[in-house]
Design a protein around this motif. Structure first.
Motif, mmCIF file in Angstrom:
data_model
loop_
_atom_site.group_PDB
_atom_site.id
_atom_site.type_symbol
_atom_site.label_atom_id
_atom_site.label_comp_id
_atom_site.label_asym_id
_atom_site.label_seq_id
_atom_site.Cartn_x
_atom_site.Cartn_y
_atom_site.Cartn_z
ATOM 1 N N MET A 130 0.956 -1.134 -0.057
ATOM 2 C CA MET A 130 0.094 -0.016 -0.187
ATOM 3 C C MET A 130 0.852 1.194 0.069
ATOM 4 N N GLU A 131 1.938 1.088 0.638
ATOM 5 C CA GLU A 131 2.715 2.510 0.722
ATOM 6 C C GLU A 131 3.564 2.629 -0.388
ATOM 7 N N ASP A 132 3.863 1.446 -1.371
ATOM 8 C CA ASP A 132 4.513 1.642 -2.242
ATOM 9 C C ASP A 132 3.852 2.447 -3.800
ATOM 10 N N ILE A 133 2.327 2.386 -3.490
ATOM 11 C CA ILE A 133 1.511 3.195 -4.387
ATOM 12 C C ILE A 133 1.221 4.376 -3.960
ATOM 13 N N LEU A 134 1.530 4.679 -2.682
ATOM 14 C CA LEU A 134 0.774 6.192 -2.200
ATOM 15 C C LEU A 134 1.903 7.089 -2.447
ATOM 16 N N VAL A 135 3.244 6.366 -2.343
ATOM 17 C CA VAL A 135 4.541 7.652 -2.888
ATOM 18 C C VAL A 135 4.295 7.926 -4.142
ATOM 19 N N PRO A 136 4.335 7.141 -5.003
ATOM 20 C CA PRO A 136 4.396 7.792 -6.544
ATOM 21 C C PRO A 136 2.934 8.584 -6.724
ATOM 22 N N ILE A 137 1.633 8.329 -6.238
ATOM 23 C CA ILE A 137 0.678 9.114 -6.619
ATOM 24 C C ILE A 137 0.941 10.628 -5.648
ATOM 25 N N VAL A 138 1.342 10.579 -4.647
ATOM 26 C CA VAL A 138 1.774 11.979 -4.126
ATOM 27 C C VAL A 138 2.599 12.605 -4.860
ATOM 28 N N VAL A 139 3.799 12.037 -5.223
ATOM 29 C CA VAL A 139 4.757 12.594 -6.259
ATOM 30 C C VAL A 139 4.153 13.341 -7.729
ATOM 31 N N VAL A 140 3.406 12.380 -8.077
ATOM 32 C CA VAL A 140 2.799 12.727 -9.344
ATOM 33 C C VAL A 140 1.636 13.896 -9.213
ATOM 34 N N GLY A 141 1.011 13.996 -8.047
ATOM 35 C CA GLY A 141 0.132 15.006 -7.557
ATOM 36 C C GLY A 141 0.918 16.347 -7.581
ATOM 37 N N ILE A 142 2.262 16.188 -6.958
ATOM 38 C CA ILE A 142 2.824 17.336 -6.613
ATOM 39 C C ILE A 142 3.337 17.975 -8.029
ATOM 40 N N LEU A 143 3.989 17.044 -8.572
ATOM 41 C CA LEU A 143 4.539 17.379 -9.948
ATOM 42 C C LEU A 143 3.701 18.063 -10.896
ATOM 43 N N PHE A 144 2.563 17.409 -11.176
ATOM 44 C CA PHE A 144 1.372 17.897 -12.178
ATOM 45 C C PHE A 144 0.309 18.749 -11.742
ATOM 46 N N LEU A 145 0.355 18.900 -10.367
ATOM 47 C CA LEU A 145 -0.966 19.721 -9.924
ATOM 48 C C LEU A 145 -0.286 20.826 -9.153
ATOM 49 N N GLY A 146 0.556 20.398 -8.008
ATOM 50 C CA GLY A 146 1.162 21.567 -7.384
ATOM 51 C C GLY A 146 1.878 22.706 -7.809
ATOM 52 N N LEU A 147 3.112 21.915 -8.520
ATOM 53 C CA LEU A 147 3.929 22.821 -9.158
ATOM 54 C C LEU A 147 3.527 23.703 -10.261
ATOM 55 N N PRO A 148 2.723 23.422 -11.170
ATOM 56 C CA PRO A 148 2.040 24.399 -12.109
ATOM 57 C C PRO A 148 1.020 25.198 -11.371
ATOM 58 N N TRP A 149 0.494 24.918 -10.411
ATOM 59 C CA TRP A 149 -0.561 25.743 -9.773
ATOM 60 C C TRP A 149 0.417 26.931 -8.982
ATOM 61 N N LEU A 150 1.382 26.292 -8.379
ATOM 62 C CA LEU A 150 2.277 27.549 -7.852
ATOM 63 C C LEU A 150 3.000 28.540 -8.857
ATOM 64 N N ILE A 151 3.352 27.764 -9.777
ATOM 65 C CA ILE A 151 4.104 28.862 -11.137
ATOM 66 C C ILE A 151 2.936 29.703 -11.639
ATOM 67 N N PHE A 152 1.847 29.142 -11.975
ATOM 68 C CA PHE A 152 0.833 30.191 -12.370
ATOM 69 C C PHE A 152 0.360 31.176 -11.562
ATOM 70 N N HIS A 153 0.143 30.687 -10.188
ATOM 71 C CA HIS A 153 -0.131 31.698 -9.290
ATOM 72 C C HIS A 153 0.787 32.861 -9.063
ATOM 73 N N TYR A 154 2.173 32.704 -9.195
ATOM 74 C CA TYR A 154 3.173 33.888 -9.013
ATOM 75 C C TYR A 154 3.374 34.381 -10.295
ATOM 76 N N VAL A 155 3.130 33.923 -11.528
ATOM 77 C CA VAL A 155 3.102 34.553 -12.726
ATOM 78 C C VAL A 155 2.071 35.584 -12.867
ATOM 79 N N THR A 156 0.756 35.140 -12.218
ATOM 80 C CA THR A 156 -0.513 35.787 -12.403
ATOM 81 C C THR A 156 -0.411 37.280 -11.226
#
Length: 89
Positions: free
Chosen positions: A1-27
């Motif tokens: 279960m822990e093996d599946i949770l780490v990649p999901i969190v990393v993918v979520g951060i890379l594809f959702l969190g990072l672009p949101w942060l960049i677009f927020h500060y650009v705006t």
């Protein structure tokens, strides 16, 4: 279960969190990028004050030159260039 949770969190951060942060500060940067009306007025006032002070300094130097030509030790090349620039501007 822990093996599946780490990649999901990393993918979520890379594809959702990072672009949101960049677009927020650009705006934010685009919204606050220019000078305000107050900043422009302050800059104009400071430019006018600097011009008046430069004129006053030139007047004082002319008065001192006429009263006592030797009040300056000697003019360096930089000083002569500065006076030439003042005359042109």
């Amino acid at each position: 279960m822990e093996d599946i949770l780490v990649p999901i969190v990393v993918v979520g951060i890379l594809f959702l969190g990072l672009p949101w942060l960049i677009f927020h500060y650009v705006t934010q940067w685009k919204k606050n990028g220019g000078l305000t009306v107050e900043d422009e007025k302050l800059l104009d006032d400071m430019h006018e004050m600097a011009r008046r002070l430069d004129d006053r300094l030139g007047t004082l130097e002319r008065i001192l030159d006429s009263q006592d030509p030797a009040w300056r030790p000697r003019q360096s090349v930089d000083r002569a260039r500065e006076e030439e620039w003042r005359r042109d501007n």
